[in-house]
Design a protein around this motif. Structure first.
Motif, short mmCIF file in Angstrom:
data_model
loop_
_atom_site.label_atom_id
_atom_site.label_comp_id
_atom_site.label_asym_id
_atom_site.label_seq_id
_atom_site.Cartn_x
_atom_site.Cartn_y
_atom_site.Cartn_z
N VAL A 60 -24.50 22.07 -34.86
CA VAL A 60 -23.75 22.60 -33.46
C VAL A 60 -24.23 24.26 -33.68
O VAL A 60 -24.60 24.69 -32.82
N GLN A 101 -17.02 19.62 -28.08
CA GLN A 101 -17.65 18.64 -27.40
C GLN A 101 -18.08 17.53 -28.72
O GLN A 101 -17.70 16.21 -28.56
N GLU A 143 -19.64 23.50 -27.48
CA GLU A 143 -20.30 22.53 -28.31
C GLU A 143 -19.45 22.04 -29.48
O GLU A 143 -19.68 20.95 -29.75
N HIS A 164 -20.48 28.74 -28.04
CA HIS A 164 -20.65 27.94 -29.27
C HIS A 164 -19.33 27.04 -29.26
O HIS A 164 -19.51 25.86 -29.75
#
Length: 158
Positions: free
Chosen positions: A155, A109, A106, A103
């Motif tokens: 996310v 990002q 993400e 996780h």
């Protein structure tokens, strides 16, 4: 001074420590400029090491830091951004046994795409990202809760 915080999770992030030591050994960083909160990772051979840092000392180090290198947890990243520090986030990855899932990739990002931070997934790129960071401006973080809501809903899918 560079503040590196690897968090308090009971997972190691030895690849970050190893790369920091490599950069110091190869004169890309000065050991005297690096403070490492290593948590459950190994200690640096060269940096000033702290297993854990109490909040008062963390805030003092954060204020003195030129920039922060941290794991991809939202708390570490947001705290550095609120202190107006440039951030390089290295997400914990399950393939390196740094977490149970991916996780953090993400989360990092999203923050990278929004222009708040730099990211490093391939640890061998850390030295070049440090150089990039020093000469680049980033979007100023303003806490309005919207980023947190976006991360939670898009996310983390909570």
């Amino acid at each position: 001074m560079i503040l590196i915080t690897l968090g308090t999770q009971r997972f190691q992030m030895d690849r970050v420590v190893d790369e920091i030591d490599f950069l110091i050994e190869n004169k890309k960083l000065k050991a005297s400029e690096v403070v490492l909160q290593y948590g459950y990772s190994r200690k640096s051979k060269y940096a000033t090491n702290y297993k854990l840092i109490d909040e008062a000392l963390f805030d003092e180090l954060l204020n003195k830091a030129e920039f922060v290198i941290c794991h991809g947890g939202t708390s570490s990243i947001i705290k550095a951004l609120k202190a107006s520090k440039k951030v390089i986030a290295v997400p914990r990855m399950s393939k390196f046994k740094e977490h149970v899932d991916d996780h953090q990739i993400e989360i990092v990002q999203v923050l990278y795409e929004k222009g708040y931070i730099e990211k490093v997934e391939n640890i061998n790129e850390l030295g070049s990202i440090i150089q990039l960071l020093r000469n680049k401006d980033y979007v100023k973080y303003e806490s309005r809760g919207q980023l947190a809501k976006y991360i939670v809903s898009h996310v983390l899918n909570i």
